[in-house]
Design a protein around this motif. Structure first.
Motif, PDB file in Angstrom:
ATOM      1  N   ARG A 191       0.806  -1.224   0.000  1.00  0.00           N
ATOM      2  CA  ARG A 191       0.000   0.000   0.000  1.00  0.00           C
ATOM      3  C   ARG A 191       0.835   1.267   0.000  1.00  0.00           C
ATOM      4  NH1 ARG A 191      -2.677  -2.526   4.163  1.00  0.00           N
ATOM      5  NH2 ARG A 191      -1.712  -1.067   5.596  1.00  0.00           N
ATOM      6  N   THR A 192       2.024   1.243   0.558  1.00  0.00           N
ATOM      7  CA  THR A 192       2.736   2.492   0.810  1.00  0.00           C
ATOM      8  C   THR A 192       4.015   2.699   0.012  1.00  0.00           C
ATOM      9  OG1 THR A 192       3.903   1.480   2.668  1.00  0.00           O
ATOM     10  CG2 THR A 192       1.836   2.631   3.163  1.00  0.00           C
ATOM     11  N   MET A 193       4.657   1.676  -0.473  1.00  0.00           N
ATOM     12  CA  MET A 193       5.922   1.853  -1.174  1.00  0.00           C
ATOM     13  C   MET A 193       5.678   2.363  -2.592  1.00  0.00           C
ATOM     14  SD  MET A 193       8.258   1.263   0.903  1.00  0.00           S
ATOM     15  CE  MET A 193       7.590   1.372   2.538  1.00  0.00           C
ATOM     16  N   PRO A 194       6.394   3.397  -3.007  1.00  0.00           N
ATOM     17  CA  PRO A 194       6.135   4.039  -4.306  1.00  0.00           C
ATOM     18  C   PRO A 194       6.246   3.091  -5.508  1.00  0.00           C
ATOM     19  CG  PRO A 194       7.590   5.386  -2.979  1.00  0.00           C
ATOM     20  CD  PRO A 194       7.418   4.098  -2.249  1.00  0.00           C
ATOM     21  N   THR A 195       7.220   2.214  -5.524  1.00  0.00           N
ATOM     22  CA  THR A 195       7.332   1.324  -6.681  1.00  0.00           C
ATOM     23  C   THR A 195       6.164   0.354  -6.743  1.00  0.00           C
ATOM     24  OG1 THR A 195       8.747  -0.178  -5.420  1.00  0.00           O
ATOM     25  CG2 THR A 195       9.840   1.457  -6.796  1.00  0.00           C
ATOM     26  N   ASN A 196       5.706  -0.125  -5.605  1.00  0.00           N
ATOM     27  CA  ASN A 196       4.559  -1.037  -5.599  1.00  0.00           C
ATOM     28  C   ASN A 196       3.288  -0.319  -6.042  1.00  0.00           C
ATOM     29  OD1 ASN A 196       6.184  -3.099  -4.699  1.00  0.00           O
ATOM     30  ND2 ASN A 196       5.714  -2.717  -2.558  1.00  0.00           N
ATOM     31  N   ILE A 197       3.140   0.927  -5.650  1.00  0.00           N
ATOM     32  CA  ILE A 197       1.977   1.710  -6.076  1.00  0.00           C
ATOM     33  C   ILE A 197       2.007   1.916  -7.587  1.00  0.00           C
ATOM     34  CG2 ILE A 197       0.890   3.985  -5.929  1.00  0.00           C
ATOM     35  CD1 ILE A 197       1.836   4.061  -2.986  1.00  0.00           C
ATOM     36  N   LEU A 198       3.185   2.235  -8.124  1.00  0.00           N
ATOM     37  CA  LEU A 198       3.317   2.461  -9.560  1.00  0.00           C
ATOM     38  C   LEU A 198       3.076   1.176 -10.348  1.00  0.00           C
ATOM     39  CD1 LEU A 198       3.959   4.486 -11.755  1.00  0.00           C
ATOM     40  CD2 LEU A 198       6.366   3.922 -11.473  1.00  0.00           C
ATOM     41  N   ILE A 199       3.607   0.084  -9.881  1.00  0.00           N
ATOM     42  CA  ILE A 199       3.389  -1.182 -10.585  1.00  0.00           C
ATOM     43  C   ILE A 199       1.927  -1.585 -10.517  1.00  0.00           C
ATOM     44  CG2 ILE A 199       3.868  -3.663 -10.442  1.00  0.00           C
ATOM     45  CD1 ILE A 199       6.782  -2.902  -9.944  1.00  0.00           C
ATOM     46  N   ARG A 200       1.294  -1.383  -9.376  1.00  0.00           N
ATOM     47  CA  ARG A 200      -0.133  -1.683  -9.263  1.00  0.00           C
ATOM     48  C   ARG A 200      -0.945  -0.798 -10.204  1.00  0.00           C
ATOM     49  NH1 ARG A 200      -0.592  -1.275  -3.976  1.00  0.00           N
ATOM     50  NH2 ARG A 200      -1.479   0.797  -4.013  1.00  0.00           N
ATOM     51  N   ALA A 201      -0.523   0.456 -10.370  1.00  0.00           N
ATOM     52  CA  ALA A 201      -1.229   1.368 -11.282  1.00  0.00           C
ATOM     53  C   ALA A 201      -1.072   0.931 -12.738  1.00  0.00           C
ATOM     54  CB  ALA A 201      -0.719   2.792 -11.102  1.00  0.00           C
ATOM     55  N   THR A 202       0.068   0.323 -13.085  1.00  0.00           N
ATOM     56  CA  THR A 202       0.249  -0.133 -14.463  1.00  0.00           C
ATOM     57  C   THR A 202      -0.538  -1.401 -14.761  1.00  0.00           C
ATOM     58  OG1 THR A 202       2.249  -1.379 -13.920  1.00  0.00           O
ATOM     59  CG2 THR A 202       2.542   0.889 -14.681  1.00  0.00           C
TER      60      THR A 202
END
Length: 125
Positions: free
Chosen positions: A18-29
């Motif tokens: 939920r909080t790490m920027p790379t995980n957020i970006l990958i989830r958005a892709t």
């Protein structure tokens, strides 16, 4: 004890997702709108590799050894983006094929439309 450990690890995993920027970006892709950005997001892998190499040089030059953890994090994030690019590309091709198939199925030539008026089914009683 084992159950407590699994619960603790799953909470940490959920927090990082939920909080790490790379995980957020990958989830958005992985959303429908974001699939087209998966391949360009692979370029972030280059940035992470460069940062990791710079940090490794810094450690080799005499910096503290714990910075090697940051090198590992950078390389892990680079790997995530390198793998994410082809995965999103395959998903985008598959989604567009499905959308094309749905659009071609809705054309008037394939539907029960005649002269702009839908044919109503006849009920025989």
């Amino acid at each position: 004890m084992f159950q407590l450990l699994i619960a603790f690890v799953s909470r940490i995993y959920a927090f990082f997702q939920r909080t790490m920027p790379t995980n957020i970006l990958i989830r958005a892709t992985h959303t429908r709108r974001g699939l087209k950005w998966g391949v360009p997001a692979m370029l972030l892998a280059v940035v992470y590799v460069v940062i990791g190499a710079a940090l490794a040089q810094w450690v080799a030059g005499g910096a503290s050894g714990w910075i090697n953890l940051l090198v590992l994090v950078c390389l892990w994030n680079a790997l995530k983006f390198v793998v994410n690019g082809p995965v999103t590309l395959v998903r985008l091709v598959r989604v567009r094929a499905i959308e094309r198939r749905l659009v071609s199925d809705r054309t008037p030539a394939n539907s029960a439309m005649t002269d702009g008026v839908a044919e109503l089914p006849t009920h025989q009683t």
